[in-house]
Design a protein around this motif. Structure first.
Motif, short mmCIF file in Angstrom:
data_model
loop_
_atom_site.label_atom_id
_atom_site.label_comp_id
_atom_site.label_asym_id
_atom_site.label_seq_id
_atom_site.Cartn_x
_atom_site.Cartn_y
_atom_site.Cartn_z
N ARG A 1 16.68 112.30 76.52
CA ARG A 1 16.12 111.80 75.26
C ARG A 1 17.22 111.26 74.36
O ARG A 1 17.05 110.24 73.69
CB ARG A 1 15.34 112.90 74.54
N SER B 1 17.57 107.49 72.89
CA SER B 1 17.63 107.26 71.44
C SER B 1 18.86 106.46 71.02
O SER B 1 18.86 105.78 70.00
CB SER B 1 17.60 108.60 70.69
N LYS B 2 19.92 106.54 71.83
CA LYS B 2 21.16 105.81 71.52
C LYS B 2 21.17 104.40 72.13
O LYS B 2 22.18 103.70 72.09
CB LYS B 2 22.37 106.60 72.02
#
Length: 325
Positions: A99, A103-104
Protein backbone atom coordinates in the motif's frame (compact mmCIF):
# COMPACT_ATOMS: atom_id res chain seq x y z
CA UNK A 1 41.34 2.04 -1.58
CA UNK A 2 39.87 4.98 0.36
CA UNK A 3 43.36 6.20 1.32
CA UNK A 4 44.17 6.51 -2.38
CA UNK A 5 41.06 8.60 -3.02
CA UNK A 6 39.19 5.86 -4.91
CA UNK A 7 35.52 5.89 -3.97
CA UNK A 8 33.78 2.53 -3.78
CA UNK A 9 30.56 2.13 -5.77
CA UNK A 10 27.58 -0.17 -5.31
CA UNK A 11 29.40 -3.06 -7.06
CA UNK A 12 32.33 -2.79 -4.62
CA UNK A 13 29.99 -2.87 -1.63
CA UNK A 14 28.01 -5.79 -3.04
CA UNK A 15 31.15 -7.90 -3.52
CA UNK A 16 32.21 -7.27 0.08
CA UNK A 17 28.71 -7.94 1.41
CA UNK A 18 28.46 -11.12 -0.61
CA UNK A 19 31.52 -12.49 1.18
CA UNK A 20 30.16 -11.47 4.59
CA UNK A 21 26.84 -13.08 3.73
CA UNK A 22 28.52 -16.40 2.85
CA UNK A 23 30.36 -16.46 6.17
CA UNK A 24 27.37 -15.28 8.22
CA UNK A 25 28.99 -12.02 9.33
CA UNK A 26 25.77 -10.06 9.66
CA UNK A 27 27.25 -7.27 11.80
CA UNK A 28 29.87 -6.54 9.15
CA UNK A 29 27.10 -6.39 6.53
CA UNK A 30 25.23 -3.85 8.64
CA UNK A 31 28.33 -1.67 8.96
CA UNK A 32 28.80 -1.72 5.19
CA UNK A 33 25.16 -0.89 4.54
CA UNK A 34 25.29 2.05 6.92
CA UNK A 35 28.48 3.23 5.19
CA UNK A 36 26.69 3.02 1.83
CA UNK A 37 23.87 5.22 3.05
CA UNK A 38 26.27 7.76 4.58
CA UNK A 39 28.08 7.98 1.23
CA UNK A 40 24.76 8.17 -0.64
CA UNK A 41 25.48 4.98 -2.54
CA UNK A 42 22.00 3.66 -3.21
CA UNK A 43 21.85 -0.05 -2.21
CA UNK A 44 20.84 -2.15 -5.20
CA UNK A 45 18.60 -5.21 -5.31
CA UNK A 46 21.44 -7.61 -4.50
CA UNK A 47 22.42 -5.45 -1.51
CA UNK A 48 19.03 -5.95 0.07
CA UNK A 49 19.20 -9.62 -0.81
CA UNK A 50 22.26 -9.96 1.43
CA UNK A 51 20.56 -7.97 4.16
CA UNK A 52 17.46 -10.17 4.20
CA UNK A 53 19.35 -13.25 5.38
CA UNK A 54 17.50 -13.71 8.65
CA UNK A 55 17.32 -9.95 9.27
CA UNK A 56 14.02 -8.75 7.81
CA UNK A 57 13.36 -6.34 10.68
CA UNK A 58 16.74 -4.73 10.25
CA UNK A 59 16.17 -4.59 6.49
CA UNK A 60 13.00 -2.57 7.10
CA UNK A 61 14.87 -0.15 9.38
CA UNK A 62 17.53 0.27 6.73
CA UNK A 63 14.81 0.84 4.17
CA UNK A 64 13.32 3.66 6.26
CA UNK A 65 16.79 5.07 6.91
CA UNK A 66 17.46 5.17 3.17
CA UNK A 67 14.37 7.28 2.55
CA UNK A 68 15.17 9.66 5.40
CA UNK A 69 18.60 10.31 3.90
CA UNK A 70 17.37 10.97 0.39
CA UNK A 71 18.00 7.54 -1.14
CA UNK A 72 14.74 6.65 -2.89
CA UNK A 73 13.91 2.93 -2.95
CA UNK A 74 12.68 1.59 -6.29
CA UNK A 75 10.22 -1.16 -7.13
CA UNK A 76 12.98 -3.80 -6.77
CA UNK A 77 13.67 -2.66 -3.20
CA UNK A 78 9.98 -2.95 -2.33
CA UNK A 79 9.70 -6.34 -4.02
CA UNK A 80 12.53 -7.79 -1.97
CA UNK A 81 11.14 -6.56 1.33
CA UNK A 82 7.66 -7.82 0.42
CA UNK A 83 9.18 -11.20 -0.44
CA UNK A 84 11.02 -11.25 2.88
CA UNK A 85 7.82 -10.58 4.83
CA UNK A 86 5.79 -13.11 2.85
CA UNK A 87 8.44 -15.78 3.31
CA UNK A 88 8.21 -15.31 7.07
CA UNK A 89 4.40 -15.26 7.08
CA UNK A 90 4.19 -11.57 7.96
CA UNK A 91 1.43 -10.80 5.50
CA UNK A 92 0.12 -7.68 7.22
CA UNK A 93 3.56 -6.07 6.93
CA UNK A 94 3.85 -7.20 3.30
CA UNK A 95 0.46 -5.78 2.37
CA UNK A 96 1.19 -2.56 4.28
CA UNK A 97 4.40 -2.11 2.30
CA UNK A 98 2.49 -2.76 -0.92
CA UNK A 99 0.00 0.00 0.00
CA UNK A 100 2.87 2.37 0.80
CA UNK A 101 4.54 1.83 -2.57
CA UNK A 102 1.26 2.42 -4.40
CA UNK A 103 0.61 5.60 -2.38
CA UNK A 104 4.08 6.88 -3.36
CA UNK A 105 3.31 6.40 -7.03
CA UNK A 106 5.62 3.40 -7.45
CA UNK A 107 3.83 1.02 -9.79
CA UNK A 108 3.86 -2.59 -8.61
CA UNK A 109 5.13 -5.18 -11.09
CA UNK A 110 3.75 -8.62 -11.86
CA UNK A 111 6.48 -9.98 -9.53
CA UNK A 112 5.05 -7.88 -6.67
CA UNK A 113 1.59 -9.35 -7.15
CA UNK A 114 2.82 -12.92 -7.64
CA UNK A 115 4.79 -12.74 -4.38
CA UNK A 116 1.79 -11.42 -2.46
CA UNK A 117 -0.57 -13.95 -4.04
CA UNK A 118 1.67 -16.85 -2.99
CA UNK A 119 1.83 -15.48 0.56
CA UNK A 120 -1.93 -14.98 0.82
CA UNK A 121 -2.79 -18.38 -0.63
CA UNK A 122 -0.31 -20.18 1.62
CA UNK A 123 -2.06 -18.49 4.56
CA UNK A 124 -5.40 -19.74 3.16
CA UNK A 125 -6.62 -16.19 2.54
CA UNK A 126 -8.34 -16.99 -0.75
CA UNK A 127 -10.75 -14.05 -0.55
CA UNK A 128 -7.90 -11.57 -0.11
CA UNK A 129 -5.98 -13.23 -2.94
CA UNK A 130 -8.96 -12.85 -5.27
CA UNK A 131 -9.32 -9.17 -4.33
CA UNK A 132 -5.62 -8.61 -5.02
CA UNK A 133 -5.89 -10.37 -8.38
CA UNK A 134 -8.82 -8.11 -9.29
CA UNK A 135 -6.84 -5.08 -8.13
CA UNK A 136 -3.95 -6.20 -10.30
CA UNK A 137 -6.17 -6.03 -13.37
CA UNK A 138 -7.60 -2.64 -12.33
CA UNK A 139 -4.03 -1.33 -12.08
CA UNK A 140 -3.40 -2.67 -15.59
CA UNK A 141 -0.64 -5.04 -14.50
CA UNK A 142 -0.94 -7.99 -16.88
CA UNK A 143 -0.84 -11.41 -15.17
CA UNK A 144 1.77 -13.80 -16.54
CA UNK A 145 1.85 -17.58 -16.78
CA UNK A 146 3.28 -17.78 -13.24
CA UNK A 147 0.28 -15.79 -11.90
CA UNK A 148 -2.21 -18.17 -13.46
CA UNK A 149 -0.18 -21.19 -12.35
CA UNK A 150 -0.23 -19.96 -8.74
CA UNK A 151 -4.00 -19.42 -8.78
CA UNK A 152 -4.96 -22.58 -10.66
CA UNK A 153 -2.78 -24.77 -8.45
CA UNK A 154 -4.33 -23.35 -5.27
CA UNK A 155 -7.90 -23.43 -6.58
CA UNK A 156 -7.48 -27.11 -7.52
CA UNK A 157 -6.12 -27.90 -4.06
CA UNK A 158 -9.30 -26.39 -2.64
CA UNK A 159 -11.46 -28.53 -4.94
CA UNK A 160 -12.87 -25.52 -6.80
CA UNK A 161 -12.29 -27.13 -10.18
CA UNK A 162 -14.99 -25.25 -12.09
CA UNK A 163 -13.35 -22.00 -11.01
CA UNK A 164 -9.95 -23.36 -12.04
CA UNK A 165 -11.30 -24.31 -15.48
CA UNK A 166 -12.81 -20.84 -15.89
CA UNK A 167 -9.48 -19.24 -14.99
CA UNK A 168 -7.63 -21.55 -17.38
CA UNK A 169 -9.92 -20.69 -20.30
CA UNK A 170 -9.58 -16.97 -19.48
CA UNK A 171 -5.80 -17.30 -19.59
CA UNK A 172 -6.05 -18.27 -23.28
CA UNK A 173 -7.02 -14.69 -24.08
CA UNK A 174 -3.87 -13.25 -22.50
CA UNK A 175 -0.94 -11.92 -24.51
CA UNK A 176 1.56 -14.31 -22.95
CA UNK A 177 1.80 -17.96 -23.94
CA UNK A 178 0.19 -20.24 -21.37
CA UNK A 179 2.61 -23.09 -20.69
CA UNK A 180 2.24 -26.82 -20.20
CA UNK A 181 2.94 -26.48 -16.46
CA UNK A 182 -0.36 -24.65 -15.97
CA UNK A 183 -2.15 -27.35 -17.93
CA UNK A 184 -0.50 -30.07 -15.83
CA UNK A 185 -1.59 -28.32 -12.65
CA UNK A 186 -5.18 -28.28 -13.80
CA UNK A 187 -5.43 -31.88 -15.07
CA UNK A 188 -3.73 -33.13 -11.91
CA UNK A 189 -6.36 -31.39 -9.78
CA UNK A 190 -9.17 -32.74 -11.93
CA UNK A 191 -7.83 -36.32 -11.84
CA UNK A 192 -7.36 -36.23 -8.07
CA UNK A 193 -10.95 -35.01 -7.70
CA UNK A 194 -12.22 -37.92 -9.78
CA UNK A 195 -13.09 -35.67 -12.73
CA UNK A 196 -11.16 -37.80 -15.15
CA UNK A 197 -13.59 -37.15 -18.00
CA UNK A 198 -12.90 -33.39 -17.84
CA UNK A 199 -9.15 -34.04 -17.64
CA UNK A 200 -9.35 -36.36 -20.66
CA UNK A 201 -11.26 -33.77 -22.70
CA UNK A 202 -8.57 -31.17 -21.94
CA UNK A 203 -5.84 -33.67 -22.84
CA UNK A 204 -7.54 -34.42 -26.15
CA UNK A 205 -7.65 -30.68 -26.92
CA UNK A 206 -3.93 -30.09 -26.35
CA UNK A 207 -3.26 -29.51 -30.09
CA UNK A 208 -5.47 -26.38 -29.84
CA UNK A 209 -2.76 -24.80 -27.72
CA UNK A 210 0.09 -26.02 -29.94
CA UNK A 211 1.49 -27.90 -26.96
CA UNK A 212 3.06 -31.31 -26.72
CA UNK A 213 2.41 -33.19 -23.48
CA UNK A 214 5.53 -33.74 -21.39
CA UNK A 215 6.50 -36.55 -19.04
CA UNK A 216 4.54 -34.98 -16.18
CA UNK A 217 1.40 -34.70 -18.34
CA UNK A 218 1.53 -38.36 -19.33
CA UNK A 219 2.20 -39.57 -15.79
CA UNK A 220 -0.73 -37.52 -14.45
CA UNK A 221 -3.10 -38.82 -17.12
CA UNK A 222 -1.96 -42.44 -16.79
CA UNK A 223 -2.42 -42.27 -13.02
CA UNK A 224 -5.83 -40.61 -13.31
CA UNK A 225 -7.13 -43.02 -15.93
CA UNK A 226 -5.78 -46.00 -13.99
CA UNK A 227 -7.57 -44.93 -10.80
CA UNK A 228 -10.74 -44.42 -12.83
CA UNK A 229 -10.51 -48.03 -14.05
CA UNK A 230 -9.67 -47.01 -17.62
CA UNK A 231 -6.46 -49.00 -17.85
CA UNK A 232 -6.67 -49.74 -21.56
CA UNK A 233 -6.93 -46.03 -22.33
CA UNK A 234 -4.01 -45.41 -19.96
CA UNK A 235 -2.01 -48.10 -21.77
CA UNK A 236 -2.85 -46.55 -25.15
CA UNK A 237 -1.44 -43.15 -24.20
CA UNK A 238 1.60 -44.93 -22.75
CA UNK A 239 2.19 -46.37 -26.23
CA UNK A 240 1.67 -42.90 -27.75
CA UNK A 241 4.56 -41.46 -25.72
CA UNK A 242 7.20 -42.82 -28.06
CA UNK A 243 5.46 -41.27 -31.06
CA UNK A 244 6.22 -37.75 -29.81
CA UNK A 245 9.64 -38.61 -28.44
CA UNK A 246 8.62 -38.65 -24.76
CA UNK A 247 10.38 -41.61 -23.15
CA UNK A 248 8.51 -43.25 -20.24
CA UNK A 249 10.34 -43.18 -16.91
CA UNK A 250 10.15 -45.46 -13.89
CA UNK A 251 7.16 -43.52 -12.50
CA UNK A 252 5.24 -44.16 -15.74
CA UNK A 253 5.91 -47.91 -15.57
CA UNK A 254 5.21 -48.18 -11.84
CA UNK A 255 1.91 -46.32 -12.19
CA UNK A 256 0.69 -48.55 -15.01
CA UNK A 257 1.90 -51.77 -13.39
CA UNK A 258 0.21 -50.93 -10.10
CA UNK A 259 -3.05 -50.35 -11.96
CA UNK A 260 -2.85 -53.70 -13.77
CA UNK A 261 -1.79 -55.45 -10.56
CA UNK A 262 -4.86 -54.07 -8.81
CA UNK A 263 -7.06 -55.40 -11.61
CA UNK A 264 -5.27 -58.78 -11.42
CA UNK A 265 -3.89 -58.56 -14.96
CA UNK A 266 -0.58 -60.21 -14.09
CA UNK A 267 0.40 -60.81 -17.70
CA UNK A 268 0.32 -57.06 -18.39
CA UNK A 269 2.46 -56.37 -15.32
CA UNK A 270 5.11 -58.83 -16.53
CA UNK A 271 4.95 -57.41 -20.06
CA UNK A 272 5.66 -53.94 -18.65
CA UNK A 273 8.51 -55.25 -16.51
CA UNK A 274 10.11 -56.69 -19.65
CA UNK A 275 9.63 -53.37 -21.46
CA UNK A 276 11.39 -51.65 -18.56
CA UNK A 277 14.35 -54.01 -18.82
CA UNK A 278 14.53 -53.64 -22.62
CA UNK A 279 14.60 -49.85 -22.29
CA UNK A 280 17.16 -49.95 -19.45
CA UNK A 281 14.77 -48.12 -17.13
CA UNK A 282 16.12 -48.72 -13.64
CA UNK A 283 13.58 -50.01 -11.11
CA UNK A 284 12.99 -48.22 -7.82
CA UNK A 285 11.63 -49.37 -4.46
CA UNK A 286 8.07 -49.05 -5.77
CA UNK A 287 8.87 -51.39 -8.69
CA UNK A 288 10.12 -54.05 -6.30
CA UNK A 289 7.06 -53.74 -4.09
CA UNK A 290 5.01 -54.45 -7.26
CA UNK A 291 7.17 -57.51 -8.07
CA UNK A 292 6.79 -58.83 -4.51
CA UNK A 293 3.02 -58.40 -4.70
CA UNK A 294 3.00 -60.09 -8.11
CA UNK A 295 4.72 -63.25 -6.90
CA UNK A 296 2.49 -63.34 -3.83
CA UNK A 297 -0.63 -63.18 -5.97
CA UNK A 298 0.38 -65.56 -8.76
CA UNK A 299 1.89 -69.00 -8.08
CA UNK A 300 3.15 -69.25 -11.67
CA UNK A 301 5.64 -66.44 -11.15
CA UNK A 302 6.57 -67.52 -7.63
CA UNK A 303 7.54 -70.95 -8.92
CA UNK A 304 9.12 -69.69 -12.17
CA UNK A 305 11.02 -66.52 -11.38
CA UNK A 306 12.87 -66.90 -14.67
CA UNK A 307 9.69 -65.63 -16.35
CA UNK A 308 10.52 -62.22 -14.88
CA UNK A 309 13.18 -59.96 -16.38
CA UNK A 310 16.56 -59.33 -14.76
CA UNK A 311 17.84 -55.95 -13.64
CA UNK A 312 21.38 -54.96 -12.57
CA UNK A 313 22.21 -57.06 -9.51
CA UNK A 314 23.72 -54.33 -7.32
CA UNK A 315 20.80 -51.90 -7.54
CA UNK A 316 18.20 -54.65 -7.52
CA UNK A 317 19.58 -56.18 -4.33
CA UNK A 318 19.78 -52.83 -2.57
CA UNK A 319 16.24 -51.80 -3.52
CA UNK A 320 14.82 -55.21 -2.66
CA UNK A 321 16.50 -54.99 0.75
CA UNK A 322 15.01 -51.53 1.32
CA UNK A 323 11.54 -52.71 0.31
CA UNK A 324 11.70 -55.67 2.69
CA UNK A 325 12.69 -53.55 5.71
Amino acid sequence: MLDQGVQPNVVTFNVLMGEHCKTGKIDEEITLLEMMIERRVNPATVTYGFCLVGRIDYARKLFVSMMSKGCSPNVCSYNILIYGYCKRGKLEEAMSLYRVMVSKGIRPEVVTYNTLLIGLLQARKMGDAQKLFDEMKVNKVVPNSWTYGILIDDICKNVLHSKALELFYNSKNCKFKVNIKIFNCLVDGLCKAGRCKSAWELFQNLPEYSWLPDMVTYNIMISGLGKAGQLEKAYDIFLDMDKIGCTPNVVTFDTLMRGFLKSNDMQKVVELLHKMAERNVMPDASTFSIVIELVRKDDKYRENLNLLPSFPVKDSARLLHEECQ
